[in-house]
Design a protein around this motif. Structure first.
Motif, short mmCIF file in Angstrom:
data_model
loop_
_atom_site.label_atom_id
_atom_site.label_comp_id
_atom_site.label_asym_id
_atom_site.label_seq_id
_atom_site.Cartn_x
_atom_site.Cartn_y
_atom_site.Cartn_z
N MET A 234 -13.46 4.62 -2.55
CA MET A 234 -14.77 3.90 -3.79
C MET A 234 -16.08 3.73 -2.14
O MET A 234 -16.14 3.13 -1.42
N LYS A 235 -16.99 4.30 -3.18
CA LYS A 235 -18.23 4.68 -2.04
C LYS A 235 -18.98 3.13 -2.63
O LYS A 235 -19.91 2.74 -3.64
N ASP B 165 -4.70 4.05 -8.01
CA ASP B 165 -5.23 3.91 -8.92
C ASP B 165 -5.50 5.18 -9.57
O ASP B 165 -5.09 4.92 -10.99
N GLN B 166 -5.23 6.73 -8.91
CA GLN B 166 -5.12 7.78 -10.02
C GLN B 166 -3.91 7.88 -9.36
O GLN B 166 -4.57 9.26 -9.97
N LEU B 167 -3.00 7.59 -8.93
CA LEU B 167 -1.47 7.93 -9.40
C LEU B 167 -1.50 8.75 -11.05
O LEU B 167 -1.36 7.55 -11.42
N ARG B 168 -0.90 9.49 -11.01
CA ARG B 168 -0.59 9.40 -12.45
C ARG B 168 0.89 9.05 -12.74
O ARG B 168 1.58 8.79 -12.06
N LYS C 135 0.71 -1.11 -0.11
CA LYS C 135 -0.30 0.13 -0.22
C LYS C 135 0.92 1.43 0.03
O LYS C 135 0.50 2.10 0.86
N VAL C 136 1.99 1.66 -1.02
CA VAL C 136 2.70 2.59 -1.07
C VAL C 136 2.43 2.94 -2.92
O VAL C 136 2.13 1.64 -3.41
N HIS D 68 -7.95 -3.96 -8.03
CA HIS D 68 -9.40 -4.00 -6.81
C HIS D 68 -10.09 -2.52 -6.70
O HIS D 68 -11.54 -3.21 -6.24
N GLY D 69 -9.30 -1.69 -6.39
CA GLY D 69 -9.96 -0.27 -5.97
C GLY D 69 -10.02 -0.53 -4.55
O GLY D 69 -9.19 -0.90 -3.92
#
Length: 368
Positions: A367-368, A322-325, A119-120, A361-362
């Motif tokens: 994620m709501k 997953d939104q890290l550019r 988780k980095v 995986h999200g």
């Protein structure tokens, strides 16, 4: 708040990254590391930070480092990426790796999986689309001005020709047939994927000119690569390593055409042109006048500042993984494409489907 950074690998690229960080208001460069003592000492003196000669020592003595920037090189410019990146991730640090992500595709898959497990953030220096022309072109795409993808043409490489040729003497290059593919194709493939999406089919016709053969050079330096995108569009990438001089568009050009319009970026940072597919446009002969946005620069090195700043922004803002550019998964995707190119070449130009990416995986925190 600034991000505390340690750099491992202080040859040319490492020093370029260090200079970028010293200009960046989000960066706090605190240490540098290189197994070659002279390099580490020179960089430490230049940038006013502590020098280390092993990554373990740097990580254990500078425990507040948040990001480790891996700018080591090696064979094909990537064989020294995996081990320091894995070590830094093992200490719970966020990691930015120079391209290519790894020298070996199995190591790249393992690296991406390990970063997700720990988780980095894992990013890669896919700097060629961190530019003003790319930002403008992405607006055309996102606003629907391009429409459905029809084709994408990319031409990226190096100017040269036989009168400029010299056999590489470095063991990182000499004797390695896929040096250009592994060291460079990450860039054009990442830009094509950024604009056009995932690639599902690859076929290459690659070779080398006679002057390389005569010199005993094994590098497969000319790459003619045919692509199919998941959305149905087609693509073509031409890349060569100094075997000729490029014509129109220069060393770097990307043209994306859709059912509503076409854009072309020239020289990566210089300008973007847009042609609108309006009703009644002439089919041939009469040129369509484009909208041209010229940024008045040819300074390619600023792409490093832009990309490194974006990584620090994302880390500071704690964006979803997953939104890290230009993240590790993005870098893995283009390395999978590169290895598919190699496989197609080794099979005499057969069509190859790249190895599938790991599933997303999200993050339950976002994620709501």
């Amino acid at each position: 708040m600034t991000v505390k950074i340690g750099i491992v690998g202080l040859n040319g690229i490492g020093n370029l990254h260090a200079a970028c960080y010293k200009e960046d208001e989000l960066a706090n460069l605190v240490a540098v590391c290189d197994v070659v003592k002279e390099r580490a000492d020179a960089a430490a003196e230049k940038y006013g930070v502590k020098a280390y000669y092993s990554l373990k020592d740097m990580l254990e003595n500078e425990s507040d480092i948040e990001v480790v920037d891996v700018t080591t090189g090696g064979i094909d410019n990537g064989s020294w990426h995996f081990e320091p990146a894995m070590e830094a991730i093992g200490y719970g640090k966020h990691v930015l790796v120079e391209k290519p992500l790894c020298h070996d595709i199995r190591e790249a898959r393992e690296l991406v999986a390990f970063a997700e497990k720990q988780k980095v953030y894992l990013g890669c220096n896919l700097n060629h689309y961190f530019t003003e022309p790319a930002e403008k072109a992405k607006q055309y795409v996102d606003n629907g001005d391009i429409g459905e993808l029809v084709y994408c043409l990319a031409k990226m490489g190096f100017n040269g020709g036989e009168l400029n040729y010299g056999l590489a003497g470095s063991p990182k290059v000499k004797g390695h047939p896929y040096f250009h593919m592994k060291a460079f194709l990450t860039h054009p493939l990442s830009v094509m994927r950024y604009f056009c999406g995932d690639i599902t089919h690859i076929q290459t016709f690659s070779d080398k000119p006679g002057f390389r053969r005569s010199a005993g050079d094994v590098m497969v330096s000319i790459n003619s690569i045919h692509l199919k995108f998941a959305n149905g569009g087609v693509g073509y990438l031409l890349s060569q390593r100094g075997d000729a001089v490029y014509g129109l568009g220069g060393w770097w050009s990307l043209e994306m055409a859709g059912t509503r319009g076409t854009f072309c970026i020239e020289n990566c940072v210089e300008k973007v042109s847009f042609w609108k597919a309006e009703k009644g446009v002439p089919a041939i002969s009469t040129p369509i006048v484009p909208e041209i946005t010229d940024y008045g620069t040819t300074n390619f090195d600023r792409t490093f500042n832009n990309r490194l700043h974006a990584f620090l922004e994302d880390v500071s803002n704690q964006v979803p993984f997953d939104q890290l550019r230009a993240n590790g998964r993005d870098a893995l995707a283009v390395l999978e494409y590169t290895f598919a190119v190699i496989e197609s070449y080794e099979r005499g130009g057969e069509l190859v489907r790249p190895y599938p990416l790991p599933p997303l995986h999200g993050d339950p925190h976002f994620m709501k």
